[in-house]
Design a protein around this motif. Sequence first.
Motif, mmCIF file in Angstrom:
data_model
loop_
_atom_site.group_PDB
_atom_site.id
_atom_site.type_symbol
_atom_site.label_atom_id
_atom_site.label_comp_id
_atom_site.label_asym_id
_atom_site.label_seq_id
_atom_site.Cartn_x
_atom_site.Cartn_y
_atom_site.Cartn_z
ATOM 1 N N PRO A 112 1.039 -1.311 0.049
ATOM 2 C CA PRO A 112 -0.316 -0.191 0.500
ATOM 3 C C PRO A 112 0.828 1.062 -0.140
ATOM 4 O O PRO A 112 0.503 1.985 -0.559
ATOM 5 C CB PRO A 112 -1.026 -0.182 1.080
ATOM 6 N N ASN A 113 1.725 1.323 0.595
ATOM 7 C CA ASN A 113 2.792 2.404 0.705
ATOM 8 C C ASN A 113 3.797 2.801 -0.834
ATOM 9 O O ASN A 113 4.969 3.506 -0.978
ATOM 10 C CB ASN A 113 3.795 2.138 1.678
ATOM 11 N N CYS A 136 -2.697 3.843 -3.907
ATOM 12 C CA CYS A 136 -3.075 5.754 -4.182
ATOM 13 C C CYS A 136 -1.943 7.404 -3.770
ATOM 14 O O CYS A 136 -1.346 8.464 -4.044
ATOM 15 C CB CYS A 136 -4.087 6.698 -3.352
ATOM 16 N N ASN A 137 -0.298 6.541 -3.538
ATOM 17 C CA ASN A 137 0.413 7.052 -3.148
ATOM 18 C C ASN A 137 1.504 7.133 -4.005
ATOM 19 O O ASN A 137 2.958 8.126 -4.540
ATOM 20 C CB ASN A 137 1.713 6.764 -2.239
HETATM 21 C C1 LIG Z 1 0.585 7.919 1.350
HETATM 22 O O1 LIG Z 1 1.205 8.792 2.177
HETATM 23 C C2 LIG Z 1 0.604 10.203 2.847
HETATM 24 C C3 LIG Z 1 1.329 10.791 3.350
HETATM 25 O O2 LIG Z 1 2.377 11.173 1.800
HETATM 26 C C4 LIG Z 1 0.497 8.700 4.134
HETATM 27 O O3 LIG Z 1 -0.245 9.190 5.543
HETATM 28 C C5 LIG Z 1 0.000 7.252 3.775
HETATM 29 O O4 LIG Z 1 0.220 6.293 4.948
HETATM 30 C C6 LIG Z 1 1.033 6.555 3.004
HETATM 31 N N1 LIG Z 1 -0.225 5.223 2.640
HETATM 32 C C7 LIG Z 1 -1.071 5.577 2.125
HETATM 33 C C8 LIG Z 1 -1.702 3.837 1.851
HETATM 34 O O5 LIG Z 1 -2.269 6.530 2.273
#
Ligand SMILES: *[C@@H]1O[C@H](CO)[C@@H](O)[C@H](O)[C@H]1NC(C)=O
Length: 967
Positions: A112-113, A136-137
């Motif tokens: 997810p990240n 989405c990131n």
């Molecule tokens: C995506 O990025 C944001 C900040 O850049 C973060 O807070 C978040 O945990 C990240 N991951 C997801 C799955 O949205």
Amino acid sequence: MLLKRSFCCYLFLNFVFSFSTMPIAASAFSTRVRTQEAEALLKWKKSLSGQSQYLLSSWMLSSSNITSSNTSTNSCSWEGIRCNIAGSVTGINLTSIGLRGTLHEFNFSSLPNLSSLDLHDNELFGNIPPSIFTLCNLTFINLGYNQLSGRIPPEVGNSTMLNVLSFSNNLLSGPVPSTLGNLNNLSLLYLGNNRLTGPIPPELGKLNFLSELRLNLNNLTGSIPASTGNLTGLKILSLYGNQLSGPLPREINNLTHLVLFFLSNNSISGFLPKHICHGGILEDFCASNNHFTGTVPKGLKNCTSLTRLRLDRNHLIGNISEDFGIYPVLDYIDLSYNNFHGEVSPNWGKCRLLTSLKISDNLLVGVIPPEIGGSSLLHVLDLSNNKLVGKIPYELGNLKSLFNLTLSGNSLSGEIPPGIGMLPDMAYLDLARNCLNGSIPVQLGYCLKMFYLNLSSNQLNGSIPDAIGELVSLQVALDLSRNTLSGEIPWRLGNLIKLEILDLSNNELTGPIPSTFDNLNSLRLVDVSRNDLEGPLPNNEAFLKASPEAFQGNAQLCGNHSGLTLCPSSIESQKERRISILVIMMPLVGVSIILSIVVIILYTMKSGKTKMSKEPEDSHQGNLFAIWSYDGKLVYEDIKEATEGFDNKYCIGVGGSGSVYRAELSTGQVVAVKELHTFHCFNLQNPNIFENEVKALTKIRHRNIVKLYGFCSHVERSILIYEYLERGSLAKILQDVEQAKDLDWAKRINVVKGVAKALYYLHHDCRPPIIHRDISSKNILLDRKYEAHVSDFGTARFLQLDSSNWTGLAGTYGYIAPELAYTMKVTDKCEVYSFGVLTLETIMGHHPCEIMCCLSSSSPLGSSSSSSSATLSMLPSHVQNLPFSNLLDERLPVPTPEIAEEVATIIKLGFACLNANPLLRPTMEQIYIELLARRLPSIESRHELALGQVQNQGVQEQEDKTTSMTM
Ligand SMILES: *[C@@H]1O[C@H](CO)[C@@H](O)[C@H](O)[C@H]1NC(C)=O
Ligand SMILES: *[C@@H]1O[C@H](CO)[C@@H](O)[C@H](O)[C@H]1NC(C)=O
Ligand SMILES: *[C@@H]1O[C@H](CO)[C@@H](O)[C@H](O)[C@H]1NC(C)=O
Ligand SMILES: *[C@@H]1O[C@H](CO)[C@@H](O)[C@H](O)[C@H]1NC(C)=O
């Protein structure tokens, strides 16, 4: 409760260790995420090919490591994986390592990240899974330079954080999705070099932050949308090589930040944009090969930032001397094939950095201004097919970098300035179809790099200077036809052993055709018609196979040829020939002769008493050198005896540097002996370099490189002694139907692999690396078992890693990389190009010239221009459209599916080597891995080996062919 505590713990650790580069995390929560991530990555890894398993060997996690609370290992330490502070995967970077497989098994939702995914330059195939775009990131995706196919998923528009998106150089088809317009953070969009169809979606105009848009080399149609004008931050707009039509929208003039603007090779009509250089930063504008009409806008006249301008092949009009200004940093300009009129402006001489000026095929009048001589970096000057008059200015003799001068098809008069012969790099001189008179300047014979010389259809008189015979690099053609040249043909023309086309027709030449022409082994076409020549034809294949028209109009020529009468006494002429051969052997020239002789001299001086180099560890039976016990004189006498004094009947080939004989020695051992052509006036610049080169040459030891046993320097002649390879050259075998059939698919694959191994050794295992510089089928010899051996290191160069490696042109025409003709710079990538030609030749059974012609530009030196050329790298899309079966030597039976697969890989590699951009060619190391790695996993499963579309298509077609043949 537990969860909450560990979460605190995490924050605490995060705070304390935030400067640490090691990932740290201890919570059960993040452990679960990490486990899930590691499992997703391992599952994908498992779906990849056997070779990729090996490449990702660091991707390993025992189950105990996953479940245990041991926090020191997780996927963060794996190759190419980047994590955030919590140990969760944020980046995957695995580029250019040869991963092979699909993305189908990649469970992106488990990561997810993930914010950055860089897998460019691998062997990924199959579709792009839409699930990537649920992340989405995601800010960065580069899947370029793979073999991904299918459509670009419309879901791409969901990844609105994307900053960089590249799918370039794949096999993607279908439309450019309009949802791309939702990616309002996008700054780079690269979709070039795919098979995308349909129009450019107007929605792209919504990408406010876009700075680079590359859609080149696809099959896009329709006109360029007006909304493109909204992309005001655009620095690079590359649309070349599509089927775009219609006029440019007026709004394109809003793009005032453009630095590179490529529109070439479309069907765009209307006027050139008026204001594109408004920002004053436009550097490279290519609009060639479209239907542009009208005049050149004022904005371009004053665009002093231009380094490159291509407007060739349009319908532009106007007075060329008024519409172009002075461009202080201009490097390359091509205005050819338009309808420009007026005179050639003296201002071009003020473009001090200009290297190429091409204004051929227009309506130019007046004289060539002498001021052009001021543009001292000029490499290429092409003003052919205009209406220019007057003399060729002597000032052109100041253009010390000039290597291509093409002034043909004008009405130029007067003499050829001798200064042209003094230009050290002159390689391509075409002054045909003018009204030049006077004699051919002797100085032209000084152009030792001359590759092509055409002085035909002028009014040149006098005799052909002897010095023309010194142009040992002449290869493409020597055309002196349609002049009033008189006297005898100089026997020294027999030195031009690389020459392929010789046209001396329609002159007033008298006397015999020199018997030295027996030596012109490369000659393919000859025409000596309409002269006053007499006597017998030379004993040369091109002459013997020529049509009767090639000799007509010479009443006294005779010989065993359908158009001629038999000569009165053939015995007499035979004798005469023998004598002249002996005379001629002496002055033949070549790089390797200088090299070898100098070294032999130095070597013998140094080693004092012995004239023989010693083979340190020769495993052959009957060790030659042990038996001879280093007695050079004995060796020489033995060889002389074995060849009956170097008699022609033992001669097995004549190469650029000498004649090769088969010698069966008193020991019974058979060796090949190369007798070096002696060289009459070499200049010795730096003997140390030569010494070092051959010293290292004697160190080369490789199964696929011909073994040098030793050399002798003798007052009579200098010889090199090599291992003898029974089957001769690959070129000879491919030319012979029976021998070519014996060289079946398995043997051909092995030949390619053998050459690859040898070149890999030279480039990557030798210190310093060695570049052979003349890889061609003539220089690949096969032994009894058809194992390939690279031979003839006469032109080899040692790469000085710290210097620029500039050089003269060497090699065989048809195998020389296009950029080498332009830059004269030796790199391993030039050799990769030659290897590519050789590879395709081996599979196709003949030189792949028809493919190469459609890949690179028409004239061998003329248009290969700059390596950054926008229109040059057309390779992949052509290749992909070529039916596989067309590339197979028809003399062989259709290969079995397994073999077909391997052949397909080889073909694909061959094409990759021919990429016009040297940077995009593979290295010999990559080729070596690709060719030899395929052996490893082949038993496991054939599916894993499937290489994607090109290859599948190949196998498919082969199967089709088999079934249709059995029916
Ligand atoms: C995506 O990025 C944001 C900040 O850049 C973060 O807070 C978040 O945990 C990240 N991951 C997801 C799955 O949205
Ligand atoms: C598992 O962890 C141990 C201890 O950190 C380490 O030595 C071992 O190499 C790991 N196993 C694998 C397969 O990575
Ligand atoms: C991935 O690695 C390559 C080679 O080290 C580097 O050039 C490239 O910039 C990296 N990509 C990303 C997205 O960091
Ligand atoms: C993603 O894109 C598709 C097609 O463009 C759309 O139908 C879908 O609703 C989108 N999904 C999300 C989660 O936004």
